[in-house]
Scaffold this motif. Structure first.
Motif, PDB file in Angstrom:
ATOM      1  N   GLY A   1      -9.558  -9.101  -0.332  1.00  0.00           N
ATOM      2  CA  GLY A   1      -8.835  -8.868   0.959  1.00  0.00           C
ATOM      3  C   GLY A   1      -7.293  -8.711   0.734  1.00  0.00           C
ATOM      4  N   PRO A   2      -6.741 -10.058   0.068  1.00  0.00           N
ATOM      5  CA  PRO A   2      -5.490  -9.809  -0.209  1.00  0.00           C
ATOM      6  C   PRO A   2      -4.965  -8.803  -1.347  1.00  0.00           C
ATOM      7  N   VAL A   3      -5.969  -8.538  -2.378  1.00  0.00           N
ATOM      8  CA  VAL A   3      -5.570  -7.330  -3.140  1.00  0.00           C
ATOM      9  C   VAL A   3      -5.637  -6.052  -2.456  1.00  0.00           C
ATOM     10  N   PHE A   4      -6.478  -5.829  -1.546  1.00  0.00           N
ATOM     11  CA  PHE A   4      -6.604  -4.548  -0.878  1.00  0.00           C
ATOM     12  C   PHE A   4      -5.238  -4.262   0.198  1.00  0.00           C
ATOM     13  N   LEU A   5      -5.067  -5.554   0.709  1.00  0.00           N
ATOM     14  CA  LEU A   5      -3.667  -5.318   1.545  1.00  0.00           C
ATOM     15  C   LEU A   5      -2.409  -5.187   0.633  1.00  0.00           C
ATOM     16  N   VAL A   6      -2.283  -5.830  -0.327  1.00  0.00           N
ATOM     17  CA  VAL A   6      -1.072  -5.212  -1.157  1.00  0.00           C
ATOM     18  C   VAL A   6      -1.218  -3.880  -1.817  1.00  0.00           C
ATOM     19  N   GLY A   7      -2.344  -3.289  -2.154  1.00  0.00           N
ATOM     20  CA  GLY A   7      -2.343  -1.905  -2.378  1.00  0.00           C
ATOM     21  C   GLY A   7      -2.204  -1.219  -1.364  1.00  0.00           C
ATOM     22  N   LEU A   8      -2.615  -1.345  -0.158  1.00  0.00           N
ATOM     23  CA  LEU A   8      -2.383  -0.642   0.964  1.00  0.00           C
ATOM     24  C   LEU A   8      -0.972  -0.888   1.548  1.00  0.00           C
ATOM     25  N   PHE A   9      -0.335  -1.774   1.469  1.00  0.00           N
ATOM     26  CA  PHE A   9       1.327  -1.973   1.665  1.00  0.00           C
ATOM     27  C   PHE A   9       2.051  -1.074   0.519  1.00  0.00           C
ATOM     28  N   TYR A  10       1.620  -1.197  -0.544  1.00  0.00           N
ATOM     29  CA  TYR A  10       2.251  -0.640  -1.741  1.00  0.00           C
ATOM     30  C   TYR A  10       2.299   1.002  -1.362  1.00  0.00           C
ATOM     31  N   ALA A  11       1.119   1.372  -0.966  1.00  0.00           N
ATOM     32  CA  ALA A  11       1.018   2.910  -0.988  1.00  0.00           C
ATOM     33  C   ALA A  11       1.752   3.410   0.322  1.00  0.00           C
ATOM     34  N   VAL A  12       2.050   2.631   1.603  1.00  0.00           N
ATOM     35  CA  VAL A  12       2.666   3.133   2.661  1.00  0.00           C
ATOM     36  C   VAL A  12       4.208   2.545   2.458  1.00  0.00           C
ATOM     37  N   SER A  13       4.589   1.618   1.884  1.00  0.00           N
ATOM     38  CA  SER A  13       5.691   0.931   1.885  1.00  0.00           C
ATOM     39  C   SER A  13       6.857   2.083   1.791  1.00  0.00           C
ATOM     40  N   PRO A  14       7.047   3.108   0.965  1.00  0.00           N
ATOM     41  CA  PRO A  14       8.018   3.986   0.887  1.00  0.00           C
ATOM     42  C   PRO A  14       8.350   4.406   2.286  1.00  0.00           C
ATOM     43  N   TRP A  15       7.324   4.622   3.193  1.00  0.00           N
ATOM     44  CA  TRP A  15       7.720   5.132   4.499  1.00  0.00           C
ATOM     45  C   TRP A  15       7.955   3.955   5.454  1.00  0.00           C
ATOM     46  N   VAL A  16       7.471   2.921   5.273  1.00  0.00           N
ATOM     47  CA  VAL A  16       7.726   1.818   6.100  1.00  0.00           C
ATOM     48  C   VAL A  16       8.977   1.297   5.815  1.00  0.00           C
ATOM     49  N   LEU A  17       9.445   1.172   4.726  1.00  0.00           N
ATOM     50  CA  LEU A  17      10.577   0.647   4.192  1.00  0.00           C
ATOM     51  C   LEU A  17      12.026   1.754   4.259  1.00  0.00           C
ATOM     52  N   GLY A  18      11.481   3.006   4.384  1.00  0.00           N
ATOM     53  CA  GLY A  18      12.151   4.113   4.454  1.00  0.00           C
ATOM     54  C   GLY A  18      13.077   4.563   3.183  1.00  0.00           C
ATOM     55  N   PHE A  19      12.603   4.472   2.106  1.00  0.00           N
ATOM     56  CA  PHE A  19      13.110   5.147   0.935  1.00  0.00           C
ATOM     57  C   PHE A  19      12.371   6.242   0.408  1.00  0.00           C
ATOM     58  N   ALA A  20      11.473   6.636   1.199  1.00  0.00           N
ATOM     59  CA  ALA A  20      10.705   8.016   0.977  1.00  0.00           C
ATOM     60  C   ALA A  20      11.544   9.178   0.642  1.00  0.00           C
TER      61      ALA A  20
END
Length: 136
Positions: A28-47
């Motif tokens: 579960g935690p590994v999946f969440l890390v991967g998921l957030f890493y995948a979407v983080s450029p758009w969530v954090l605004g550096f895409a």
């Protein structure tokens, strides 16, 4: 499986690896890390500023999620790849500077924090798999 001469040994090893499969708690935690890493450029605004890094993060995050799905669906076949998660985490730490020259604060913190989390979870997963394989 009963017809194979080493069927009992194979079954016993599978039960041992999966019976003490504390690694499943990490999925579960590994999946969440991967998921957030995948979407983080758009969530954090550096895409927009770092398109190459955004694509990189999306691909690596999806790869981590796919590893986790493999660990969940076929853990007896995927235990050998538990170390790959640690190596991927190490890559995630250094990749912001490898992909772009000046990644910016959000991209750098994202890569380091999520990379360290993936590295720690990968090392823990590897240690748990090795411990399960060593049990008599």
């Amino acid at each position: 499986m009963a017809r194979r001469p080493d069927a009992f040994g194979t079954r016993e090893r599978r039960v041992r690896v999966l019976g003490g499969h504390d690694v499943a708690l990490l999925n579960g935690p590994v999946f969440l890390v991967g998921l957030f890493y995948a979407v983080s450029p758009w969530v954090l605004g550096f895409a927009a500023a770092h398109h190459d890094l955004a694509v990189h993060d999306l691909v690596v995050g999806c790869a981590v999620c796919l590893l986790t799905v493999g660990f969940t669906v076929a853990p007896e076949r995927m235990t050998g790849l538990s170390a790959a998660l640690g190596v991927t985490g190490l890559w995630m730490v250094f990749s912001p500077w490898a992909v772009v020259r000046h990644p910016g604060r959000a991209a750098a913190v994202d890569g380091v924090v999520l990379g360290v989390l993936a590295l720690v979870l990968g090392l823990l997963s590897t240690a748990l798999v090795r411990r399960a394989n060593r049990l008599p």
